[in-house]
Design an enzyme around this catalytic site. Structure first.
Site, PDB file in Angstrom:
ATOM      1  N   ASP A 105      66.384  60.607   8.931  1.00 41.15           N
ATOM      2  CA  ASP A 105      66.077  61.820   7.806  1.00 41.15           C
ATOM      3  C   ASP A 105      64.449  61.226   7.303  1.00 41.15           C
ATOM      4  O   ASP A 105      64.342  60.146   6.977  1.00 41.15           O
ATOM      5  CB  ASP A 105      66.976  62.091   6.747  1.00 41.15           C
ATOM      6  CG  ASP A 105      67.830  63.387   7.209  1.00 41.15           C
ATOM      7  OD1 ASP A 105      67.375  63.848   8.280  1.00 41.15           O
ATOM      8  OD2 ASP A 105      68.421  63.637   6.535  1.00 41.15           O
TER       9      ASP A 105
ATOM     10  N   ASP B 103      73.864  67.694   9.012  1.00 43.14           N
ATOM     11  CA  ASP B 103      73.856  66.327   9.782  1.00 43.14           C
ATOM     12  C   ASP B 103      74.984  65.885  10.454  1.00 43.14           C
ATOM     13  O   ASP B 103      75.141  64.930  11.150  1.00 43.14           O
ATOM     14  CB  ASP B 103      73.003  65.374   8.876  1.00 43.14           C
ATOM     15  CG  ASP B 103      71.853  65.834   8.381  1.00 43.14           C
ATOM     16  OD1 ASP B 103      71.029  66.333   9.297  1.00 43.14           O
ATOM     17  OD2 ASP B 103      71.462  65.513   7.144  1.00 43.14           O
TER      18      ASP B 103
ATOM     19  N   ASP C  13      72.286  63.193   5.590  1.00 40.25           N
ATOM     20  CA  ASP C  13      73.114  63.402   4.066  1.00 40.25           C
ATOM     21  C   ASP C  13      73.613  64.756   3.931  1.00 40.25           C
ATOM     22  O   ASP C  13      74.655  64.892   3.053  1.00 40.25           O
ATOM     23  CB  ASP C  13      71.962  63.022   3.043  1.00 40.25           C
ATOM     24  CG  ASP C  13      70.851  64.265   2.824  1.00 40.25           C
ATOM     25  OD1 ASP C  13      70.696  64.949   3.855  1.00 40.25           O
ATOM     26  OD2 ASP C  13      69.998  64.074   2.118  1.00 40.25           O
TER      27      ASP C  13
END
Length: 885
Positions: free
Chosen positions: A347, A634, A630
Site C-alpha cells: 500500500d 485488502d 489495512d
C-alpha cells in the site's frame, strides 16, 4: 424538534429480532490445537517414525526377542526432542496470538454516541441495534451500515473500496426507499461500517448490524483454511526425503557390510567355511535379524532430531526481538516466509507515505520558499499566523509529543499543523465567515481587533487572479505582477503530486456572511500540501530492492499522483519500469500480466480484485509473495499471499487475515521483518551443517567399525550426551545468531530451492570425511594405540569426537575465514560451547561409572586436541577453494 432513536424497550425488541452489532469472532486455535498442528511438520513426522522404531527395538530387547542390547535412553531422547520442539514453537505462537487478540479486543471497545430515550448516550459498538440513531462527528468510525437521516458528512471509505477520495454523504430525501444494493459505496445517502468521518456532522439510522453488514460479510468469507505450504515447509519436506534416502542407503550398506563381515571375512574367504556357515540356518537368521536391526538404527541415527527444536527456538527468540521493533508475528511460519519474498505488493498511504497530509512548502509572493513555519519572519509571519489560526475549523489539542490538529478536514489539519500551534499574540475576534464548499472552492473569515482583515484560503485559480498586491518578507503591501512565475511553480508542484492552496487577504469585510469583497486582494502566498513519503521508507525500499525483492506500490490514487510518489520513494528509476492503472491491468490477459510482471512497479486506481489477481498470478510463477494492507478490502489478498502484512492502525478484519502485524504502519518495519526472516533461515542452515556433519561422520564410522568386526567405540550414555550437544545446546547456540545487514544483499531463495545448498554439502562432507579419517586413525593406527592403553582409548575417542563437534561449530556458524565474525553479538554461542567444554572435561575424569571414562594425561589431551582442532584449518582450506571456484 426532530426525534431520533429508540427507547430501551424498542432497542430490546430490535435486538431480539435482528441481533446486536457483534461480529462472529474468528475461530482461533487454542494451545492444544496449535500443538496438534505442529506435529504435521515434516521433520517432526520423520522423528515420530524414528521414535516408534526405537520403542519397538527397546521393547523387543527387554522382552527377549531381540538379542542385541537396546538402551531406553535413545527413545526418551527423541521423545524429549519432539516435545521440546513442538511445545516451544506452540507456546511462542500462542503467546503472540494472545497479544494480537488483546489488540483486537481494544479495537472492539469503541464507544458510539447513540440516541436512546431522546438522550445521547455512549454505547459500546457491539451493543448497537437495527434502527438505532447514531451521531457521527469528525474522527468517528462508522459502527454499522445505515442511512444518513440528518446533516451531511464527508467520509473516507478507503478501507472498504480502496478509494482514497473523500465521499460526501447527505440526508435522505423525504420518501426515499432503499434500492437493495448493499455494496453501493457511491450511494450518497448510505454509510458503511469501518468508514471514517472526515468532516461535518450527521445522524445515521442503522439498517444492518453485525455479520450482515458489508464489513461483516467480508470478515466471514475469510475464515477458510490456507492451502499453500510455506517455503520453509517445502524445503524441510525436501530435506526429510533426502535424509530418508541417505538413511536407507546407509542402513542397507551397513547391513550388507555386517553380513559380509560375518559370512565372508569371519570365514577367511574360505568357500567351504562359508558354505558351512550358510548351512547353519539358526546363525544365518540371527545375523540377518541383527543386520536389519542395525540398519534401522543407522536410519534413525541419520535423522537430525534437533532441527525442529532449533527452528522453534530461533523463531521464538526472533519473535521477541521483532516485537520490540514493532513487528507482531501472529503465525510463526510467517517470519521465515518474509525472508524468502520475491515480490512485495505494498500500500502507499501510511506505509510508504506518512498517512497524513502535511504542508511541505510555503512560497510567498516574491517566490521565496520556506520549508518550515519557523523560517518565516517579520510582518509576513504575522499575516501567515492570522491566516492559519483564524480561517480554519481545526484546533490544536494536547501538548508536547501529543500536540496535534483535530477537527476540520485533512487539509485544514495539515495547514494548522504547519504552525505547530505557535500562533502570534494578536487580539482578534471573528465577525464574518464563509465556509468552504465545492462550488466556491474557498473559505473566508473576517476578523476585527488588532487587525481588521478578511482572510481567504482556497484554490489558486479562484484567488490568484484577484491579487494585485502581495506582502513582502516584512509584511509590506507591494504591487504584484508575478502571476506567470507563480503559475509555473504551481505546475511544477502539481507534477510532484503536491496539492496547492493559495492564501490571500482583503482589507474589506465579508458581506452578509456570503459575499467576498471584490476589491484588489493581497497575496500572502501558496502552500504545497502532500501525504509526504516517509524518509525512512526511501532507505528501507532501497534495502528491500537490494535484497532482490521487487516492490510494487498499489494505490487508489490517480496515476499522476502515484507516479510522483513512486519516484520520490525510489520505486521508479528507468524507462523500463511499468506503471499501470486498474483499467489497463484489466485489459491484459493473465499471460500478458505474467510476462510484464518483472517490470511492474506501480498500479494506480487499484481495486481490491486487482490485488488478489496479482497475488494469484505471481504465485502461479512459483514466486513467494507478500502483501501489505489495512482495509477490509485488502483482506482477501492478505490471506491469499504467502505472508500478509497488516498495518497496526488498520481494520480488525485485515489483521485477522494477516500473518504479521506492523504495529507502527511503517515500511521500515517490513524491511526488518525480511531481515529477521533471512536471519532465521541462515541460522537454520548453520545448524543443519553442524548436525549433519556429525550424523554423516557417525554413520561412516559405524560402517567401518562394523566392517572391522569391532563394537561401537561410543557407549549409549556417551551417545546420549553427544545427542544433547547436537540438539538442545546447539539449538540454543545457533538460535542467538544476530541479524546482519549483509543478509539483505543475498538473493531471495527459490520457493523450491533445497535447504541444503551445494556449498553446505561441501562443508558437511568435508567435515564428516575428515572426522571419519581421524576417527579411523585414532581407533586403528597402532602408533596412536601406543599412547592410549585399551582402557583409555575409548575415553580419548569420546573426548576427540565431542571437541571436534565443538570446533566444527565455529566453522558452521560463518562462511567467512574469520571464525569470530560478529561473535560478540551472539555471546550465548561462546557461553554454551564453554559449558560443553567444561562438562566434557569433568566427564572424562569423574564419568567412570555412567560414561565409562577413565581420565587422560597431558600427552593424551594434546593428541585429542590436535586431532580435534585440525577440523578448523581443513575447513578454512575448503572455504578458500570454494570461494576461488
Amino acid at each position: 424538534m426532530m426525534r431520533f432513536g429508540l427507547s430501551d424497550a424498542e432497542a430490546a425488541a430490535s435486538k431480539e429480532k435482528h441481533g446486536d452489532n457483534r461480529l462472529t469472532e474468528h475461530e482461533t486455535e487454542g494451545f492444544w490445537q496449535k500443538l496438534k498442528d505442529n506435529f504435521g511438520d515434516p521433520m517432526i513426522k520423520i522423528l515420530c517414525v524414528a521414535l516408534l522404531v526405537n520403542i519397538i527395538l527397546v521393547v523387543g530387547y527387554y522382552s527377549g526377542w531381540i538379542a542385541d542390547e537396546m538402551a531406553w535412553y535413545e527413545p526418551v531422547g527423541i521423545a524429549v526432542a519432539i516435545l521440546l520442539a513442538t511445545f516451544v514453537s506452540t507456546f511462542s505462537e500462542y503467546r503472540n496470538e494472545n497479544a494480537f487478540q488483546t489488540l483486537q479486543e481494544e479495537a472492539s471497545r469503541i464507544k458510539c454516541k447513540v440516541y436512546r430515550n431522546n438522550e445521547i448516550i455512549e454505547l459500546a459498538i457491539d451493543d448497537i441495534v437495527t434502527d438505532d440513531a447514531v451521531l457521527l462527528q469528525p474522527g468517528d468510525k462508522i459502527p454499522a451500515d445505515g442511512l444518513v437521516i440528518d446533516g451531511s458528512i464527508k467520509v473516507d471509505q478507503s478501507v472498504l473500496n480502496g478509494e482514497s477520495k473523500e465521499a460526501s454523504k447527505i440526508a435522505i430525501p423525504e420518501g426515499y426507499t432503499e434500492d437493495g444494493s448493499s455494496m453501493d459505496f457511491l450511494n450518497q445517502y448510505k454509510v458503511f461500517r469501518g468508514a471514517v468521518v472526515y468532516s461535518g456532522n450527521a445522524v445515521m439510522q442503522v439498517s444492518v448490524v453485525g455479520d450482515k453488514s458489508v464489513y461483516g460479510q467480508i470478515a466471514k468469507e475469510l475464515q477458510g483454511e490456507d492451502d499453500r505450504d510455506t517455503p520453509l515447509k517445502v524445503k524441510l519436506s525436501g530435506l526429510a526425503n533426502a535424509i530418508s534416502k541417505f538413511g536407507y542407503i546407509g542402513g542397507f550398506a551397513i547391513a550388507f557390510a555386517m553380513l559380509f563381515q560375518r559370512i565372508v571375512m569371519a570365514n577367511h574367504f574360505d568357500g567351504a567355511q562359508i558354505a558351512a556357515y550358510l548351512g547353519n540356518w539358526s546363525h544365518l537368521v540371527n545375523d540377518l535379524v541383527h543386520a536389519v536391526m542395525l540398519a534401522v538404527i543407522i536410519i534413525v541415527m541419520a535423522v537430525p532430531e534437533g532441527l525442529p527444536l532449533m527452528i522453534a527456538i530461533v523463531s521464538a527468540l526472533n519473535m521477541g526481538k521483532m516485537l520490540k521493533d514493532n513487528v507482531l508475528v501472529r503465525k510463526i511460519a510467517g517470519i521465515e516466509t518474509a525472508g524468502s519474498l520475491n515480490f512485495l505488493f505494498s500500500d502507499k498511504t501510511g506505509t510508504i507515505t506518512k498517512g497524513r497530509l502535511e504542508v511541505v512548502t510555503f512560497i510567498d509572493g516574491s517566490g521565496t520558499a520556506y520549508k518550515t513555519y519557523g523560517e518565516v519572519k517579520g510582518g509576513l509571519k504575522t499575516y501567515l499566523s492570522l491566516s492559519i489560526h483564524q480561517n480554519t475549523d481545526s484546533v490544536m489539542s494536547g501538548e508536547g509529543t501529543t500536540l496535534r490538529a483535530i477537527g476540520g478536514n485533512a487539509t485544514e489539519r495539515a495547514i494548522l499543523g504547519f504552525s505547530g500551534g505557535l500562533s502570534l499574540p494578536v487580539a482578534t475576534s471573528v465577525t464574518g465567515k464563509i465556509p468552504f464548499n465545492s462550488t466556491n472552492k474557498y473559505s473566508a473569515t473576517t476578523i476585527t481587533g488588532d487587525h481588521k482583515l478578511t482572510l481567504i484560503k482556497g484554490a489558486p485559480e479562484k484567488i490568484l487572479a484577484k491579487c494585485q498586491y502581495y506582502y513582502d518578507a516584512d509584511g509590506v503591501k507591494t504591487p504584484y505582477s508575478g502571476h506567470s512565475g507563480l503559475n509555473a511553480t504551481i505546475d511544477e508542484l502539481a507534477g510532484r503530486a503536491i496539492r496547492v492552496l493559495a492564501l490571500a487577504i482583503s482589507e474589506e469585510k465579508i458581506v452578509n456572511n456570503e459575499t467576498l469583497p471584490e476589491n484588489d486582494w493581497i497575496l500572502l502566498g501558496i502552500m504545497g500540501i502532500r501525504d509526504e513519503v516517509r524518509p525512512e521508507s526511501v532507505t528501507a525500499i532501497a534495502e528491500v530492492q537490494g535484497a532482490g525483492v521487487q516492490v510494487v506500490m498499489i494505490t487508489g490514487d490517480r496515476k499522476e499522483t502515484a507516479v510522483a510518489i513512486a519516484r520520490d520513494a525510489g520505486l521508479l528509476k528507468g524507462n523500463a519500469d511499468v506503471v499501470l492503472t486498474s483499467d489497463e491491468l484489466a485489459a491484459l490477459s493473465d499471460d500478458e500480466v505474467k510476462a510484464t510482471l518483472p517490470q511492474i512497479k506501480v498500479v494506480a486506481r487499484a481495486l481490491p480484485s486487482d490485488k488478489s489477481r496479482l497475488v494469484r498470478l505471481t504465485q502461479e510463477l512459483n514466486y513467494v509473495v507478500g502483501m501489505t494492507g489495512d482495509g477490509v478490502n485488502d483482506s482477501p489478498a492478505l490471506k491469499k499471499a504467502d505472508v500478509g502484512f497488516a498495518m497496526g492502525g488498520g481494520t480488525e478484519v485485515a489483521k485477522e487475515a494477516s500473518d504479521i502485524v506492523i504495529l507502527d504502519d511503517n515500511f521500515n518495519s517490513i524491511d526488518k521483518a525480511i531481515l529477521y526472516g533471512r536471519t532465521i533461515f541462515n541460522s537454520i542452515r548453520k545448524f543443519i551443517v553442524f548436525q549433519l556433519t556429525i550424523n554423516v561422520s557417525a554413520v561412516l564410522i559405524n560402517f567401518v567399525v562394523l566392517l572391522m568386526g569391532q563394537e561401537n567405540p561410543l557407549t549409549i550414555t556417551q551417545i546420549l550426551w553427544i545427542n544433547l550437544i547436537m540438539d538442545t545446546l546447539a539449538a540454543l547456540a545457533f538460535g542467538g545468531e544476530p541479524a546482519l545487514k549483509r543478509f539483505m544483499h543475498e538473493k531471495p531463495k527459490r520457493r523450491d530451492e533445497p535447504i541444503v545448498s551445494p556449498g553446505m554439502w561441501g562443508t558437511i562432507l568435508t567435515g564428516a570425511l575428515w572426522t571419519f579419517v581421524l576417527s579411523s586413525v585414532f581407533l586403528f593406527l597402532p602408533s596412536i594405540g601406543n599412547y592410549f592403553p585399551t582402557v583409555s582409548l575409548h575415553t580419548g575417542y569420546f573426548a576427540f569426537f565431542v571437541f571436534t563437534a565443538v570446533f566444527n561449530a565455529f566453522n558452521a556458524r560463518t562462511d567467512k575465514h574469520n571464525l569470530f565474525d560478529n561473535i560478540g553479538n551472539n555471546k550465548g554461542f561462546l557461553h554454551i560451547l564453554g559449558i560443553i567444554t567444561l562438562v566434557q572435561i569433568v566427564l572424562v575424569y569423574i564419568g567412570r561409572g555412567m560414561f565409562n571414562c577413565y581420565g587422560l594425561n597431558g600427552t593424551q589431551w594434546l593428541i585429542v586436541l590436535i586431532f580435534a582442532v585440525s577440523i578448523i584449518p581443513v575447513d578454512l582450506v575448503r572455504k578458500l577453494f570454494y570461494r576461488k571456484k
